[in-house]
Motif scaffolding. Structure first.
Motif, PDB file in Angstrom:
ATOM      1  N   ALA A  45       4.634   7.055 -28.716  1.00  0.00           N
ATOM      2  CA  ALA A  45       6.225   7.091 -29.002  1.00  0.00           C
ATOM      3  C   ALA A  45       6.686   8.534 -28.866  1.00  0.00           C
ATOM      4  O   ALA A  45       7.752   8.831 -28.654  1.00  0.00           O
ATOM      5  CB  ALA A  45       6.200   6.904 -30.697  1.00  0.00           C
ATOM      6  N   LEU A  46       5.993   9.611 -28.936  1.00  0.00           N
ATOM      7  CA  LEU A  46       6.154  11.034 -28.806  1.00  0.00           C
ATOM      8  C   LEU A  46       6.402  11.346 -27.397  1.00  0.00           C
ATOM      9  O   LEU A  46       7.428  11.944 -26.872  1.00  0.00           O
ATOM     10  CB  LEU A  46       5.025  11.895 -29.236  1.00  0.00           C
ATOM     11  N   ILE A  47       5.358  10.755 -26.439  1.00  0.00           N
ATOM     12  CA  ILE A  47       5.501  11.087 -25.138  1.00  0.00           C
ATOM     13  C   ILE A  47       6.993  10.311 -24.637  1.00  0.00           C
ATOM     14  O   ILE A  47       7.532  10.491 -23.575  1.00  0.00           O
ATOM     15  CB  ILE A  47       4.515  10.967 -24.300  1.00  0.00           C
ATOM     16  N   ALA A  49       9.793   9.464 -26.162  1.00  0.00           N
ATOM     17  CA  ALA A  49      10.729  10.287 -26.126  1.00  0.00           C
ATOM     18  C   ALA A  49      10.972  11.473 -25.144  1.00  0.00           C
ATOM     19  O   ALA A  49      12.136  11.922 -24.889  1.00  0.00           O
ATOM     20  CB  ALA A  49      10.766  11.085 -27.649  1.00  0.00           C
ATOM     21  N   VAL A  50       9.885  12.166 -24.884  1.00  0.00           N
ATOM     22  CA  VAL A  50       9.867  13.319 -23.766  1.00  0.00           C
ATOM     23  C   VAL A  50      10.413  12.695 -22.579  1.00  0.00           C
ATOM     24  O   VAL A  50      11.321  13.489 -22.199  1.00  0.00           O
ATOM     25  CB  VAL A  50       8.412  13.846 -23.764  1.00  0.00           C
ATOM     26  N   ILE A  51       9.972  11.782 -22.162  1.00  0.00           N
ATOM     27  CA  ILE A  51      10.509  11.151 -20.760  1.00  0.00           C
ATOM     28  C   ILE A  51      11.667  10.205 -20.887  1.00  0.00           C
ATOM     29  O   ILE A  51      11.952   9.744 -19.661  1.00  0.00           O
ATOM     30  CB  ILE A  51       9.341  10.335 -20.118  1.00  0.00           C
ATOM     31  N   GLY A  52      12.421  10.147 -22.083  1.00  0.00           N
ATOM     32  CA  GLY A  52      13.510   9.483 -22.075  1.00  0.00           C
ATOM     33  C   GLY A  52      13.232   7.767 -22.115  1.00  0.00           C
ATOM     34  O   GLY A  52      14.154   7.070 -21.805  1.00  0.00           O
ATOM     35  N   MET A  53      12.083   7.413 -22.308  1.00  0.00           N
ATOM     36  CA  MET A  53      11.831   5.860 -22.504  1.00  0.00           C
ATOM     37  C   MET A  53      11.149   5.535 -23.628  1.00  0.00           C
ATOM     38  O   MET A  53      10.108   5.458 -24.027  1.00  0.00           O
ATOM     39  CB  MET A  53      10.762   5.841 -21.371  1.00  0.00           C
ATOM     40  N   GLU A  54      12.174   5.141 -24.758  1.00  0.00           N
ATOM     41  CA  GLU A  54      11.807   4.904 -26.106  1.00  0.00           C
ATOM     42  C   GLU A  54      11.049   3.453 -26.194  1.00  0.00           C
ATOM     43  O   GLU A  54      10.414   3.437 -27.230  1.00  0.00           O
ATOM     44  CB  GLU A  54      12.942   4.797 -27.009  1.00  0.00           C
ATOM     45  N   HIS A  67       4.225   4.868 -15.989  1.00  0.00           N
ATOM     46  CA  HIS A  67       5.731   5.486 -16.265  1.00  0.00           C
ATOM     47  C   HIS A  67       5.363   7.016 -16.677  1.00  0.00           C
ATOM     48  O   HIS A  67       6.294   7.672 -16.048  1.00  0.00           O
ATOM     49  CB  HIS A  67       6.395   4.894 -17.565  1.00  0.00           C
ATOM     50  N   LEU A  68       4.344   7.321 -16.989  1.00  0.00           N
ATOM     51  CA  LEU A  68       3.935   8.549 -17.473  1.00  0.00           C
ATOM     52  C   LEU A  68       3.729   9.406 -16.181  1.00  0.00           C
ATOM     53  O   LEU A  68       4.334  10.642 -15.995  1.00  0.00           O
ATOM     54  CB  LEU A  68       2.733   8.608 -18.218  1.00  0.00           C
ATOM     55  N   LEU A  69       3.046   8.898 -15.233  1.00  0.00           N
ATOM     56  CA  LEU A  69       2.607   9.753 -14.081  1.00  0.00           C
ATOM     57  C   LEU A  69       4.073   9.771 -13.217  1.00  0.00           C
ATOM     58  O   LEU A  69       4.237  10.813 -12.807  1.00  0.00           O
ATOM     59  CB  LEU A  69       1.576   8.925 -13.160  1.00  0.00           C
ATOM     60  N   GLU A  70       4.733   8.755 -13.116  1.00  0.00           N
ATOM     61  CA  GLU A  70       6.145   8.612 -12.638  1.00  0.00           C
ATOM     62  C   GLU A  70       7.031   9.982 -13.068  1.00  0.00           C
ATOM     63  O   GLU A  70       7.743  10.496 -12.268  1.00  0.00           O
ATOM     64  CB  GLU A  70       6.843   7.510 -12.415  1.00  0.00           C
ATOM     65  N   ALA A  71       6.993   9.967 -14.326  1.00  0.00           N
ATOM     66  CA  ALA A  71       7.976  11.184 -15.065  1.00  0.00           C
ATOM     67  C   ALA A  71       7.215  12.495 -14.750  1.00  0.00           C
ATOM     68  O   ALA A  71       7.692  13.558 -15.134  1.00  0.00           O
ATOM     69  CB  ALA A  71       8.021  10.924 -16.473  1.00  0.00           C
ATOM     70  N   ARG A  72       5.923  12.631 -13.996  1.00  0.00           N
ATOM     71  CA  ARG A  72       5.399  13.862 -13.551  1.00  0.00           C
ATOM     72  C   ARG A  72       4.606  14.476 -14.722  1.00  0.00           C
ATOM     73  O   ARG A  72       4.469  15.612 -15.123  1.00  0.00           O
ATOM     74  CB  ARG A  72       6.143  14.864 -12.936  1.00  0.00           C
ATOM     75  N   LEU A 158       9.445  17.525 -27.981  1.00  0.00           N
ATOM     76  CA  LEU A 158      10.765  17.443 -27.017  1.00  0.00           C
ATOM     77  C   LEU A 158      10.667  18.525 -26.314  1.00  0.00           C
ATOM     78  O   LEU A 158      11.485  18.597 -25.191  1.00  0.00           O
ATOM     79  CB  LEU A 158      12.151  17.295 -27.893  1.00  0.00           C
ATOM     80  N   ARG A 159      10.129  19.620 -26.419  1.00  0.00           N
ATOM     81  CA  ARG A 159      10.244  21.032 -25.950  1.00  0.00           C
ATOM     82  C   ARG A 159       9.380  20.810 -24.352  1.00  0.00           C
ATOM     83  O   ARG A 159       9.948  21.523 -23.623  1.00  0.00           O
ATOM     84  CB  ARG A 159       9.238  22.353 -26.478  1.00  0.00           C
ATOM     85  N   LEU A 160       8.876  19.763 -24.416  1.00  0.00           N
ATOM     86  CA  LEU A 160       8.077  19.654 -22.999  1.00  0.00           C
ATOM     87  C   LEU A 160       9.328  18.878 -21.967  1.00  0.00           C
ATOM     88  O   LEU A 160       9.136  19.044 -20.653  1.00  0.00           O
ATOM     89  CB  LEU A 160       6.854  18.563 -23.087  1.00  0.00           C
ATOM     90  N   GLN A 161      10.354  18.517 -22.322  1.00  0.00           N
ATOM     91  CA  GLN A 161      11.305  17.940 -21.569  1.00  0.00           C
ATOM     92  C   GLN A 161      11.862  19.171 -20.586  1.00  0.00           C
ATOM     93  O   GLN A 161      12.269  18.956 -19.276  1.00  0.00           O
ATOM     94  CB  GLN A 161      12.649  17.651 -22.325  1.00  0.00           C
ATOM     95  N   HIS A 162      11.816  20.550 -21.068  1.00  0.00           N
ATOM     96  CA  HIS A 162      12.310  21.531 -20.160  1.00  0.00           C
ATOM     97  C   HIS A 162      11.608  21.855 -18.874  1.00  0.00           C
ATOM     98  O   HIS A 162      11.975  22.236 -17.941  1.00  0.00           O
ATOM     99  CB  HIS A 162      12.034  22.805 -20.990  1.00  0.00           C
TER     100      HIS A 162
END
Length: 165
Positions: A45-47, A49-54, A67-72, A158-162
């Protein structure tokens, strides 16, 4: 009995920008051979939110990882193996550090290493001291870490989005 437990292999590809490091997978994850397999662990759930995929937590494991790897975003752990009874970090004995510096050296686009919990941060910061990569301590996604709400944890994560932009 404290059996020796070994980490899962890293889930990375060469272009990842964020590497999330746990300490050592818990019993549910080791039994399933999957990262963050405990149903009450809030990682997905946390990650998500970070990659914009609720909807990430509701997807099959392989799709989540894809999806995680695709989001780098990559995953691994700071401890390669240790003796531990149960799943708590406080029960870890005789830890063997994972070769984090070796892995990081193979990731030219890496911008940030995020530590999922205090044990991961304590262990990982010893191995990783490169000034060109941000090191971020995050509140643990573990169900054992209930001191903060999901909303509070999410704010930190969410700081990881940066680092993904």
């Amino acid at each position: 009995m404290n059996l020796r437990k070994a980490a899962l292999p890293p889930a990375v590809r060469p272009d990842i920008r964020v590497l999330v490091l746990g300490s050592l997978p818990g019993e549910a994850s080791l039994a399933a051979g999957r990262y963050y397999a405990h149903p009450r662990n809030q990682f997905w759930a946390l990650i998500g939110a970070v990659i914009g995929m609720e909807t990430l937590p509701a997807q099959p494991y392989e799709a989540r990882l894809g999806h995680l790897l695709e989001a780098r975003v990559g995953l691994w752990d700071t401890i390669a193996s240790a003796q531990r009874s149960g799943s708590l970090d406080s029960a870890i004995r005789a830890p063997e550090a994972a070769p984090l510096a070796d892995l990081v050296a193979t990731l030219p686009d890496l911008r940030c290493v995020a530590f999922n919990g205090a044990k991961a941060a304590r262990t990982g910061r010893i191995a990783l001291q490169r000034p060109t990569i941000a090191l971020i301590d995050l509140p643990s996604s573990s169900p054992a870490h209930a001191a903060r709400s999901l909303a509070e944890k999410r704010e930190h994560w969410l700081r990881l989005q940066h680092f993904l932009g």
